[in-house]
Enzyme design. Structure first.
Site, mmCIF file in Angstrom:
data_model
loop_
_atom_site.group_PDB
_atom_site.id
_atom_site.type_symbol
_atom_site.label_atom_id
_atom_site.label_comp_id
_atom_site.label_asym_id
_atom_site.label_seq_id
_atom_site.Cartn_x
_atom_site.Cartn_y
_atom_site.Cartn_z
ATOM 1 N N LYS A 168 -7.783 -14.890 -8.144
ATOM 2 C CA LYS A 168 -7.185 -16.370 -8.174
ATOM 3 C C LYS A 168 -8.220 -17.530 -8.516
ATOM 4 O O LYS A 168 -7.886 -18.473 -9.274
ATOM 5 C CB LYS A 168 -6.426 -16.572 -7.001
ATOM 6 C CG LYS A 168 -5.232 -15.790 -6.493
ATOM 7 C CD LYS A 168 -4.225 -15.714 -7.585
ATOM 8 C CE LYS A 168 -3.029 -14.931 -7.312
ATOM 9 N NZ LYS A 168 -1.825 -15.356 -8.180
ATOM 10 N N GLU A 199 1.061 -23.854 -5.091
ATOM 11 C CA GLU A 199 1.943 -23.133 -4.142
ATOM 12 C C GLU A 199 1.232 -21.859 -3.966
ATOM 13 O O GLU A 199 0.217 -21.527 -4.527
ATOM 14 C CB GLU A 199 3.212 -22.675 -4.961
ATOM 15 C CG GLU A 199 3.315 -21.621 -5.766
ATOM 16 C CD GLU A 199 2.231 -21.431 -6.736
ATOM 17 O OE1 GLU A 199 1.787 -20.596 -7.277
ATOM 18 O OE2 GLU A 199 2.177 -22.566 -7.481
ATOM 19 N N SER A 207 -7.439 -6.478 -7.459
ATOM 20 C CA SER A 207 -7.344 -7.705 -7.546
ATOM 21 C C SER A 207 -7.648 -8.755 -6.448
ATOM 22 O O SER A 207 -8.175 -9.897 -6.623
ATOM 23 C CB SER A 207 -5.909 -8.129 -7.835
ATOM 24 O OG SER A 207 -4.925 -7.665 -6.889
#
Length: 389
Positions: free
Chosen positions: A84, A106, A370
């Site tokens: 991210k 969010e 991830s």
């Protein structure tokens, strides 16, 4: 910049937001082609995010499964423990270049919120994060991390109290405060230009992996595997290989069954949500259904429009993995490699456990790991305790 992926994507938003999206697209095109912007972003990605991340040959997992060689693209080793940060740094830097003073985000599993809050701390911008109260409870550690970075966390108690509802509230804030604020969407969803912009920032995953596997093996992988919720880590891995003869497999969350899952591509239908046309879990009247996954990061009733296009065109295939299988994948990688995957990534590992034994020993499977599983340990311990009762 193309607003559509085949027939998917677009801008299904109130008229008041259209000028803001047009300005965002123009700013992105301008700054993404600016050498100074790219140089500053590259420095942040290197010195703050810790790129590049390694490509790791999972020797013991490969031996355990038999069949193909398994490589892990170690996004779990990026700063804060997930992919991210790549998109967060790109968008927050862009917002600062645009003169925005406040960032809206969010988050579901909390990793995007943490990454955005950290980027705001580093670049001196205010940060507000919307998070479903259900997700706040199961990802309390990430809430504490966001608060430590100075972010304001706003709990969302409407609807299912998860990611979909957090996005709804973040969009309302954006519409109200769009002149002073930028909304950092965390996945390849939302109205154009977000799916393209987020994909471009996350394509560093696939670009690095491509070079790394060529250095290690002298050729491209045969298979790419990544988990898919909104789908940013998967698109980041897939996109640099789209023109190559490489099989791409996206792994959705099958949850606990047909009525309790987050498998939008496998079980959903075409519809519009959060400003774009894609596949969503919905009833015959088009009402969005409640999604479920053991993983907060996959707990979303839709998927990015580029994935929808890949599905319809046949360029990628999408499968689903149950909560139970994901938990097995979580344990499998931990016990064979000493690497604790995020529960999202554990879905991809579970699929590799099915796929690799069916392949030749010379085949190469490259998996996007991830994120890391620190955030999921309390949940896993609780589930283990409940199963013993």
């Amino acid at each position: 910049m193309n607003a559509y992926f085949g027939k998917f994507g677009g801008q299904f938003v109130p008229e008041t937001l259209m000028p803001i999206l047009h300005d965002l697209e123009a700013a992105y095109i301008e700054h993404s082609q600016d050498p100074e912007f790219q140089s500053e972003l590259d420095l942040l990605l290197t010195d703050l995010a810790g790129r590049q991340t390694p490509l790791y040959f999972a020797k013991r997992l490969t031996e355990h499964l038999g069949g193909a060689k398994v490589y892990l693209k170690r996004e779990d080793l990026a700063h804060l423990g997930a992919h991210k940060i790549n998109n967060a740094l790109g968008q927050v830097l862009l917002a600062k270049r645009m003169g925005k003073k406040r960032i809206i985000a969010e988050t579901g599993a909390g990793q995007h919120g943490v990454a955005t809050a950290a980027a705001c701390a580093a670049l001196e911008l205010d940060c507000v994060v919307y998070m479903g109260s259900e997700d706040k409870a199961r990802q309390h550690l990430n809430v504490l991390r966001m608060e430590l970075f100075g972010a304001e966390i706003i709990g969302v108690d409407s609807g299912s109290r998860t990611l979909k509802d957090a996005i709804n509230e973040a969009l309302r804030d954006y519409i109200t405060n769009c002149t002073t604020s930028h909304y950092v969407i965390g996945s390849v969803v939302g109205p154009h230009p977000y799916p393209t912009m987020v994909r471009d920032f996350q394509s560093i995953i696939g670009n690095e992996a491509r070079e790394q596997v060529m250095d290690r093996e002298g050729r491209l992988p045969d298979h790419l595997v990544a988990c898919v919720g909104g789908g940013s880590n998967a698109i980041g891995l897939f996109h640099p290989f789209v023109e190559d003869e490489v099989r791409m497999v996206g792994v959705e969350a099958a949850g606990t069954g047909l009525t309790s899952n987050s498998a939008s591509l496998s079980l959903g239908t075409e519809g519009v949500l959060h400003g774009n046309l894609s596949y969503f879990l919905q009833d015959e009247q088009g009402q969005i259904s409640k999604a479920h996954s053991i993983s907060a990061g996959l707990d979303y009733p839709g998927v990015g429009p580029e994935h929808a296009h890949y599905k319809d065109s046949g360029r990628a295939e999408y499968v689903s993995v149950s909560d139970e299988e994901a938990l097995d994948g979580f344990k499998l990688l931990s016990r064979t490699e000493g690497i604790i995957p995020a529960m999202e990534s554990a879905h991809a590992i579970a699929q590799v456990a099915k796929l690799a034994p069916t392949l030749d020993k010379d085949d190469i499977v490259l998996v996007c790991l991830s994120g890391r599983g620190d955030k999921d340990m309390e949940m896993v311990a609780r589930l283990e305790a409940e199963s013993c009762l």
